[in-house]
Scaffold this motif. Structure first.
Motif, PDB file in Angstrom:
ATOM      1  N   ARG A 132      40.209  50.566  71.859  1.00 16.62           N
ATOM      2  CA  ARG A 132      40.130  51.319  70.602  1.00 16.62           C
ATOM      3  C   ARG A 132      41.522  51.513  69.998  1.00 16.62           C
ATOM      4  O   ARG A 132      41.700  51.418  68.772  1.00 16.62           O
ATOM      5  N   LEU A 133      42.502  51.787  70.855  1.00 13.29           N
ATOM      6  CA  LEU A 133      43.865  51.969  70.343  1.00 13.29           C
ATOM      7  C   LEU A 133      44.427  50.650  69.839  1.00 13.29           C
ATOM      8  O   LEU A 133      45.084  50.596  68.788  1.00 13.29           O
ATOM      9  N   TYR A 191      50.109  45.483  75.675  1.00 14.00           N
ATOM     10  CA  TYR A 191      48.703  45.108  75.876  1.00 14.00           C
ATOM     11  C   TYR A 191      48.603  43.814  76.695  1.00 14.00           C
ATOM     12  O   TYR A 191      47.743  43.683  77.571  1.00 14.00           O
ATOM     13  N   ALA A 192      49.481  42.859  76.408  1.00 11.39           N
ATOM     14  CA  ALA A 192      49.473  41.596  77.155  1.00 11.39           C
ATOM     15  C   ALA A 192      49.828  41.841  78.618  1.00 11.39           C
ATOM     16  O   ALA A 192      49.310  41.169  79.522  1.00 11.39           O
ATOM     17  N   HIS A 193      50.711  42.797  78.863  1.00 12.42           N
ATOM     18  CA  HIS A 193      51.061  43.162  80.237  1.00 12.42           C
ATOM     19  C   HIS A 193      49.837  43.694  80.980  1.00 12.42           C
ATOM     20  O   HIS A 193      49.616  43.384  82.152  1.00 12.42           O
ATOM     21  N   GLY A 220      47.176  54.151  83.720  1.00 15.47           N
ATOM     22  CA  GLY A 220      47.435  55.361  82.947  1.00 15.47           C
ATOM     23  C   GLY A 220      48.846  55.396  82.384  1.00 15.47           C
ATOM     24  O   GLY A 220      49.067  55.879  81.265  1.00 15.47           O
ATOM     25  N   GLU A 221      49.797  54.873  83.148  1.00 17.23           N
ATOM     26  CA  GLU A 221      51.194  54.843  82.690  1.00 17.23           C
ATOM     27  C   GLU A 221      51.330  54.076  81.380  1.00 17.23           C
ATOM     28  O   GLU A 221      51.958  54.540  80.421  1.00 17.23           O
ATOM     29  N   HIS A 222      50.715  52.908  81.322  1.00 20.58           N
ATOM     30  CA  HIS A 222      50.870  52.086  80.122  1.00 20.58           C
ATOM     31  C   HIS A 222      49.961  52.521  78.970  1.00 20.58           C
ATOM     32  O   HIS A 222      50.262  52.235  77.816  1.00 20.58           O
ATOM     33  N   LEU A 223      48.892  53.247  79.287  1.00 15.38           N
ATOM     34  CA  LEU A 223      48.117  53.846  78.194  1.00 15.38           C
ATOM     35  C   LEU A 223      48.968  54.902  77.508  1.00 15.38           C
ATOM     36  O   LEU A 223      49.019  54.976  76.282  1.00 15.38           O
ATOM     37  N   GLY A 224      49.654  55.720  78.307  1.00 10.95           N
ATOM     38  CA  GLY A 224      50.549  56.717  77.728  1.00 10.95           C
ATOM     39  C   GLY A 224      51.635  56.068  76.876  1.00 10.95           C
ATOM     40  O   GLY A 224      51.986  56.574  75.797  1.00 10.95           O
ATOM     41  N   GLN A 225      52.168  54.948  77.353  1.00 10.44           N
ATOM     42  CA  GLN A 225      53.179  54.221  76.586  1.00 10.44           C
ATOM     43  C   GLN A 225      52.604  53.754  75.253  1.00 10.44           C
ATOM     44  O   GLN A 225      53.231  53.891  74.194  1.00 10.44           O
ATOM     45  N   SER A 226      51.383  53.225  75.289  1.00  7.65           N
ATOM     46  CA  SER A 226      50.747  52.725  74.068  1.00  7.65           C
ATOM     47  C   SER A 226      50.438  53.850  73.086  1.00  7.65           C
ATOM     48  O   SER A 226      50.555  53.670  71.874  1.00  7.65           O
ATOM     49  N   ARG A 260      51.836  56.780  68.048  1.00 11.94           N
ATOM     50  CA  ARG A 260      52.315  57.997  67.379  1.00 11.94           C
ATOM     51  C   ARG A 260      53.624  57.736  66.634  1.00 11.94           C
ATOM     52  O   ARG A 260      53.838  58.255  65.527  1.00 11.94           O
ATOM     53  N   MET A 261      54.502  56.946  67.227  1.00  8.02           N
ATOM     54  CA  MET A 261      55.777  56.643  66.576  1.00  8.02           C
ATOM     55  C   MET A 261      55.582  55.837  65.300  1.00  8.02           C
ATOM     56  O   MET A 261      56.457  55.806  64.436  1.00  8.02           O
ATOM     57  N   ASN A 262      54.430  55.199  65.183  1.00  3.88           N
ATOM     58  CA  ASN A 262      54.128  54.423  63.985  1.00  3.88           C
ATOM     59  C   ASN A 262      53.106  55.110  63.082  1.00  3.88           C
ATOM     60  O   ASN A 262      52.528  54.489  62.189  1.00  3.88           O
ATOM     61  N   GLY A 263      52.912  56.407  63.314  1.00  5.67           N
ATOM     62  CA  GLY A 263      52.034  57.191  62.459  1.00  5.67           C
ATOM     63  C   GLY A 263      50.548  56.961  62.678  1.00  5.67           C
ATOM     64  O   GLY A 263      49.733  57.304  61.820  1.00  5.67           O
TER      65      GLY A 263
END
Length: 206
Positions: A63-64, A88-90, A173-179, A184-187
């Protein structure tokens, strides 16, 4: 997740050699054999609980990824840091690599180098993400409850299949938080957060 774990998963991005793994599932299953899609999902126990986590993360990631504008897939917060699409590719590489560690090799037509090379393409990356989660789910279904306490070496450390589930959840979970931070940084508000905000709005007065 431990630094060693992340390093091993980074290697999986370029190939499916992954980290040294030992376990009955890997030895017993012929290379290239796809997991059966007819395996019934468990309704209780550790595998059922882990599969619920996999479903949760799959929904969040897809969804993100769909909410992020296509032109933002090449955005990165700093030089030398993964871009939106590369994160996402990672995860695609991790899903296939960990599935292999659990005993299920990737499909013969999966080319991780090509997936990484097209990380800036939203359509291709979102589809690759969906495919990798579907494959990973089948890898978990191919295990039995009796396998959970069997020894398994993953990420350079001795654990069990049950313990591997915990390591995997931490990394995912780590990379979901990163995503989410990238969004958020892109609004971009995560879709599930936007839905909650809409539900919490007071009803309009008649």
């Amino acid at each position: 997740m431990r630094r060693m774990s992340i390093g091993c998963l980074s290697l999986a991005t370029l190939s499916l050699g992954f980290c040294p793994v030992t376990g009955a599932q890997t030895r017993d299953k012929p290379a290239g054999q796809a997991p059966s899609t007819a395996v019934a999902a468990p309704t209780s126990g550790a595998r059922a609980e882990f599969l619920a986590e996999v479903t949760f993360y799959e929904q969040r990631y897809t969804r993100l990824a769909q909410a992020m504008p296509a032109e933002k897939y090449t955005w990165r917060p700093a030089e030398g840091v993964r871009s939106v699409g590369e994160v996402y590719a990672h995860m695609v590489a991790a899903n296939y690599g960990i599935a292999r560690a659990l005993g299920t090799p990737p499909p013969a037509d999966v080319d991780l180098k090509a997936i990484m090379a097209s990380a800036g393409d939203k359509t291709k990356t979102v589809q690759a993400l969906k495919d990798s989660f579907a494959h990973f789910r089948q890898a978990v279904l191919s295990l039995s409850d009796a396998d959970l306490d069997k020894p398994l070496k993953m990420f350079g450390q001795q654990t069990t299949y049950r313990g591997a589930f915990i390591l995997i959840t931490g990394h995912t979970g780590e990379h979901l938080g990163q995503s989410i931070a990238y969004a958020r940084m892109n609004g971009i508000v995560p879709p599930w957060t936007e839905e909650q905000q809409q539900q919490q709005k007071p009803a309009a007065k008649p």
